[in-house]
Design a protein around this motif. Sequence first.
Motif: not given
Length: 452
Positions: A122-134, A169-171, A417-425
């Motif tokens: 969920v932490a990784v998923s929340g990054l993508f809508p933010i990135f998509h904002l422009g 949900y994340l909290l 890279g997102s897969i890598g971030l998830f696996l790193l955590l």
Amino acid sequence: MSAARTARHERLLASGHTYTSLSDKIGKLALRPNGTLWFVSFACSLLLTLLFAAGVGELLEKGVGIWGINIPVAWAFALINYVWWIAIGMAGTFISAALYLARQDWRSSLNRYAEAMTVFAVAVSGLFPIFHLGRPWFFYWVAFYPNRMSLWPQWRSSLVWDFLAIIAYLLVSIMYWYVGLLPDLATLRDQARTRGEQVFYGLLALGWRGEARHWKRLESLNLVLAGLAVPLVFSVHSMVALDFSEGTLPGWHSTLFPPFFVAGAFFSGFAMALVLGIPLRRWLGLGDIITPKHLDNLSKMMLAAGLFVGYNYAVEFFMAFYSGDPYEIAEMKDRLLGPYAWVFWTVIACNVVAIQFLWSPRVRRNPIALFVISMLVLIGMWYERFILIVNSLFRTYLPSSWGMFYPTLWDLIFLFGSIGLFLLLFTLFVRWLPIVAMYEMRKLLHKLQGAG
């Protein structure tokens, strides 16, 4: 005690575990020196994470034009990754919270790493809508807050409710995961041999001493958080589905999406639980804790969710042709025979055909076969989101605006890279925290010995 329940835990009892041996075995996984395999996993995931960080830097400097998005395909990999990752997190909460409320003892071997999977996904998923904002630095505009410029969120938009559902949900997931860790952190504090480890785990344990009032409050809080988490599982992915259902594009405007998305979330989440659990079971010697029966139960749940997903595929086609809407029919024909038809048939092969092998008990108890099928499901569910987003956008109502989508190198970097971030955590979690709930396993062992 039923024969089925006895068989479920026969290996735990046959292994001769005691309360002390269980704590020692699980605790040593977090306290032991780093092994070569862990270092290799950490290095690979760190490399992918650094690529992800480089992609974020390029995105902040040049904007979303580094991706392959265009008009009409204004949504692509960023939103595909978002839906895929947030879906993966749903099953972890279901395995832990829903089975806890149902008093299913077999969850005790799986719930800890499943909860961690939820938090990280969920932490990784929340990054993508933010990135998509422009303009990602203005992401907080979606939230409700006192705004002197009178720029208020549109409360009729599902995007606002999507934001609120994800935050809630994340909290709740973090609290539920961390509260369950407290007794085990105290155990690691007491097992630690160095002063640094004692201080580290002692601070994280928040003064847990195992008093009766501590246990009473732990059980009460676990029950409350589990009761909150289960409805949030359904609300979060239903809100994600409404992001699409409110659109008037062919292939999106459908009331089918909320249950479809929830089933797809469970499907990919159970697959990820198997993809993570099978290697952990093998490499960390947890075969007497995560038994073939646990793999069998997870694969049955994945099969049930997969059958519902396959049913939804069929209903989508039926409703499109039954409606007589030429645009809906054209969109479905594009899925079958269009430029992205190979993606659709890959989805069918991975999500419908591959899981049919799970009808066999021998396959459900074969770790290698389960791992391969689960990987295919994860691939198929990512492609399914690709079909949902790109195939519905690249040909809309006006032929003059039609256009193909081709991913760029940066799209691929953000995906892997997102897969890598998830696996790193996850690798850091495996190294520093107990991946199996020690206190729940001790409680289970006491129950089984008492029943015996």
